[in-house]
Design a protein around this motif. Structure first.
Motif, PDB file in Angstrom:
ATOM      1  N   ASP A  42      -4.179   5.547 -10.438  1.00 38.51           N
ATOM      2  CA  ASP A  42      -3.523   4.444  -9.739  1.00 38.51           C
ATOM      3  C   ASP A  42      -4.540   3.551  -9.037  1.00 38.51           C
ATOM      4  O   ASP A  42      -4.433   2.323  -9.065  1.00 38.51           O
ATOM      5  CB  ASP A  42      -2.512   4.976  -8.722  1.00 38.51           C
ATOM      6  N   MET A  88       0.843  -1.174   0.000  1.00 39.69           N
ATOM      7  CA  MET A  88       0.000   0.000   0.000  1.00 39.69           C
ATOM      8  C   MET A  88       0.892   1.242   0.000  1.00 39.69           C
ATOM      9  O   MET A  88       1.830   1.354   0.771  1.00 39.69           O
ATOM     10  CB  MET A  88      -0.899   0.009   1.243  1.00 39.69           C
ATOM     11  N   LYS A  89       0.576   2.153  -0.853  1.00 38.30           N
ATOM     12  CA  LYS A  89       1.296   3.407  -0.971  1.00 38.30           C
ATOM     13  C   LYS A  89       0.636   4.440  -0.048  1.00 38.30           C
ATOM     14  O   LYS A  89      -0.594   4.450   0.089  1.00 38.30           O
ATOM     15  CB  LYS A  89       1.209   3.863  -2.430  1.00 38.30           C
ATOM     16  N   GLU A 145      -4.443  -0.223  -7.208  1.00 37.39           N
ATOM     17  CA  GLU A 145      -3.556   0.105  -6.094  1.00 37.39           C
ATOM     18  C   GLU A 145      -4.350   0.719  -4.936  1.00 37.39           C
ATOM     19  O   GLU A 145      -5.289   1.484  -5.145  1.00 37.39           O
ATOM     20  CB  GLU A 145      -2.496   1.097  -6.562  1.00 37.39           C
ATOM     21  N   LYS A 146      -3.965   0.383  -3.709  1.00 32.17           N
ATOM     22  CA  LYS A 146      -4.567   0.975  -2.519  1.00 32.17           C
ATOM     23  C   LYS A 146      -3.669   2.101  -2.052  1.00 32.17           C
ATOM     24  O   LYS A 146      -2.448   1.957  -2.023  1.00 32.17           O
ATOM     25  CB  LYS A 146      -4.709  -0.060  -1.414  1.00 32.17           C
ATOM     26  N   ILE A 147      -4.278   3.236  -1.676  1.00 33.83           N
ATOM     27  CA  ILE A 147      -3.504   4.395  -1.268  1.00 33.83           C
ATOM     28  C   ILE A 147      -4.024   4.920   0.060  1.00 33.83           C
ATOM     29  O   ILE A 147      -5.223   5.181   0.209  1.00 33.83           O
ATOM     30  CB  ILE A 147      -3.549   5.502  -2.345  1.00 33.83           C
TER      31      ILE A 147
END
Length: 77
Positions: free
Chosen positions: A19, A1-2, A24-26
């Motif tokens: 993203d 995770m970013k 992608e999880k942010i």
């Protein structure tokens, strides 16, 4: 995770959405402690339509061809 700060998130909003769309999880961090306050995750579409529970397929609505309602009746004026 970013993870990213609120400022980075605001600056790069369009790219963040792209993203997330890719899967992608942010995490969005806030404050001095940089604690994650929000999490953006991709929207997973429902594979099947939701069921209405015990009342599923138990009733139906039929409008006759001669059914008419004025705008005043519809708006309850």
């Amino acid at each position: 995770m970013k993870t990213m700060t609120v400022g980075e998130f605001k600056t790069h909003f369009s790219q963040v959405l792209k993203d997330v769309e890719k899967g992608e999880k942010i995490g969005i961090t806030y404050g001095r402690s940089k604690e994650v306050k929000a999490l953006l995750v991709p929207n997973e579409k429902l594979k099947e339509p939701r069921k209405l529970g015990i009342l599923a397929d138990k009733g139906k609505v039929v409008f006759k061809d001669d059914f008419k309602m004025s705008e005043e009746e519809f708006l309850n004026l």
